[in-house]
Design a protein around this motif. Sequence first.
Motif, PDB file in Angstrom:
ATOM      1  N   GLU A 108      -2.873  -0.982 -14.764  1.00  0.00           N
ATOM      2  CA  GLU A 108      -3.142   0.649 -13.701  1.00  0.00           C
ATOM      3  C   GLU A 108      -2.898   1.900 -14.904  1.00  0.00           C
ATOM      4  OE1 GLU A 108      -1.751   2.490  -9.494  1.00  0.00           O
ATOM      5  OE2 GLU A 108      -0.584   1.201 -10.452  1.00  0.00           O
ATOM      6  N   LEU A 109      -1.622   1.693 -15.638  1.00  0.00           N
ATOM      7  CA  LEU A 109      -1.111   2.573 -16.550  1.00  0.00           C
ATOM      8  C   LEU A 109      -2.534   2.671 -17.805  1.00  0.00           C
ATOM      9  CD1 LEU A 109       2.215   2.141 -16.870  1.00  0.00           C
ATOM     10  CD2 LEU A 109       1.408   3.886 -15.792  1.00  0.00           C
ATOM     11  N   SER A 110      -2.930   1.702 -18.625  1.00  0.00           N
ATOM     12  CA  SER A 110      -3.812   1.776 -19.378  1.00  0.00           C
ATOM     13  C   SER A 110      -4.886   2.436 -19.411  1.00  0.00           C
ATOM     14  CB  SER A 110      -3.735   0.477 -20.283  1.00  0.00           C
ATOM     15  OG  SER A 110      -3.907  -0.071 -19.849  1.00  0.00           O
ATOM     16  N   GLN A 158      -7.213  -3.634  -4.945  1.00  0.00           N
ATOM     17  CA  GLN A 158      -6.715  -5.234  -4.326  1.00  0.00           C
ATOM     18  C   GLN A 158      -5.573  -5.693  -3.917  1.00  0.00           C
ATOM     19  OE1 GLN A 158     -10.388  -7.368  -3.056  1.00  0.00           O
ATOM     20  NE2 GLN A 158     -12.266  -5.748  -3.459  1.00  0.00           N
ATOM     21  N   LEU A 159      -5.880  -6.069  -5.983  1.00  0.00           N
ATOM     22  CA  LEU A 159      -5.028  -6.814  -5.965  1.00  0.00           C
ATOM     23  C   LEU A 159      -3.262  -6.629  -6.563  1.00  0.00           C
ATOM     24  CD1 LEU A 159      -4.102  -9.701  -7.555  1.00  0.00           C
ATOM     25  CD2 LEU A 159      -4.458  -7.906  -9.883  1.00  0.00           C
ATOM     26  N   LEU A 160      -3.260  -4.634  -6.551  1.00  0.00           N
ATOM     27  CA  LEU A 160      -2.227  -4.430  -6.554  1.00  0.00           C
ATOM     28  C   LEU A 160      -1.744  -3.832  -4.727  1.00  0.00           C
ATOM     29  CD1 LEU A 160      -2.695  -0.816  -8.515  1.00  0.00           C
ATOM     30  CD2 LEU A 160      -0.663  -2.843  -8.614  1.00  0.00           C
ATOM     31  N   ALA A 161      -2.531  -3.529  -3.776  1.00  0.00           N
ATOM     32  CA  ALA A 161      -2.710  -3.936  -2.176  1.00  0.00           C
ATOM     33  C   ALA A 161      -1.943  -5.487  -1.848  1.00  0.00           C
ATOM     34  CB  ALA A 161      -3.703  -3.720  -1.379  1.00  0.00           C
ATOM     35  N   GLN A 162      -2.620  -6.466  -2.649  1.00  0.00           N
ATOM     36  CA  GLN A 162      -2.098  -7.394  -1.613  1.00  0.00           C
ATOM     37  C   GLN A 162      -0.973  -8.004  -2.577  1.00  0.00           C
ATOM     38  OE1 GLN A 162      -3.391  -9.579  -0.313  1.00  0.00           O
ATOM     39  NE2 GLN A 162      -1.948 -11.105  -0.289  1.00  0.00           N
TER      40      GLN A 162
END
Length: 429
Positions: free
Chosen positions: A290-292, A224-228
């Motif tokens: 996200e990467l880790s 959700q944070l990435l989308a925002q």
Amino acid sequence: MNDLTEICEKIDRHAPDTEVALVGRQPICAADGTLKAYELAFCTSENSSDVADSNLATSTVLLNTFVEIGLDRVVGNRQAFVDLTREFLVGDHPLPSRPDLLVVGVLEGTEIDDELVSGVQKLKRKGFTLALDDLATRPELEPLLPLADIVKLDLRVISADRLKERCKQLRRRSVCLMVENVDSIEEFDSCKSLSFELFHGVYICRPHVLQRVKSKTNKAIVLQLLAQMCAPQFSFAKLAEIVKLDAGLSCRFLRYVNSAFHGLQSIRSIDHALIMMGAKGIRGLTALLELSGMSDMPEQCVASAVVRGQMCRLLAEKLLPGEAESLSTLGILSTLDVLLTEPMEVLLDDLPITPQMRAAILTNAGVSGQILKAVVAYDMADWPNAKLDGVTQSTLRDAYLAALARADEVVSALTSKSKERLSAADTAH
């Protein structure tokens, strides 16, 4: 393989189920023994320090250093040497905004081309220090030598005669010379006579592995944070609303602010922390998460954090109208000791919150502390303490029921998103 790699491969394989953040650390000292920096390396209790995904390893080291364990605990005010993958060096993946403390290196096997050289030049302009392995062992690094601040020579791969020759050659470039894998006093004295400035190896100090229980964060909330963040027009208020759905994520953002703004103790709320970080900092930390990789926080922990945060907000709107966001943050943070299985006093040491917020959580000081005490009591069904001066029981009950309804909405939405993610993964396979 150096000493730090070896010790990372010898960590206890029988750790408990609790997920732990690990960072391998070995001191780097001056000729007089003064501690100057630390070399950091990827570690895992499940396998060796070798990992197929080098971006995962690099992002994990950065995340564990700046967020999970905390920069103060890992290096203090010393520099941190970290080898980076191509993606971090060219700017595809973000770096924490501490060029004063982060010394970047080039991970072995990285292709050196014009794009990478350009990326390193940009990092240098931002103030990052570049440390290179000796060209005698890695000739492909030649294009980066004019940019180097530090050159490392490894006693395990270079002869004594060759060492003297390389020192003379590199001295003409005015770079700082660092010697690696100094294992005896004889080697130390010999390198000291060659005017090396930095020393690394078991004679200086053996490596050590730092660890701390890792914050769990719901993956659906990070999505959700990435989308925002990708929305054409986003607001810090909306981002804060998403972050405050997850106590582990809230803790991570506050720890990041503590690492990025050393010595700061004036953050009043999650909203305030996000504004301090700015859009670039938020994107950077979200990308590192996200990467880790992330371990999902249990639904009951999400629900408890939402209930406490929402109930604190609703009561503050009646009693302390100007501090509703601060009270909401207090409610969320009050769940951390259970979530991270550490004493609350220790956890709060890493968070840049105000002294008043700290006192409210630890001793229920002030009106904020009394509101928090009543909210926690309600959440824990501790009815004798579920009371607040000047507030009727019906008002407390209504605030709790409204907060509980919001928590049910959040958990239901997250469960739905998790199912969608699993379904998409199954379809992809």
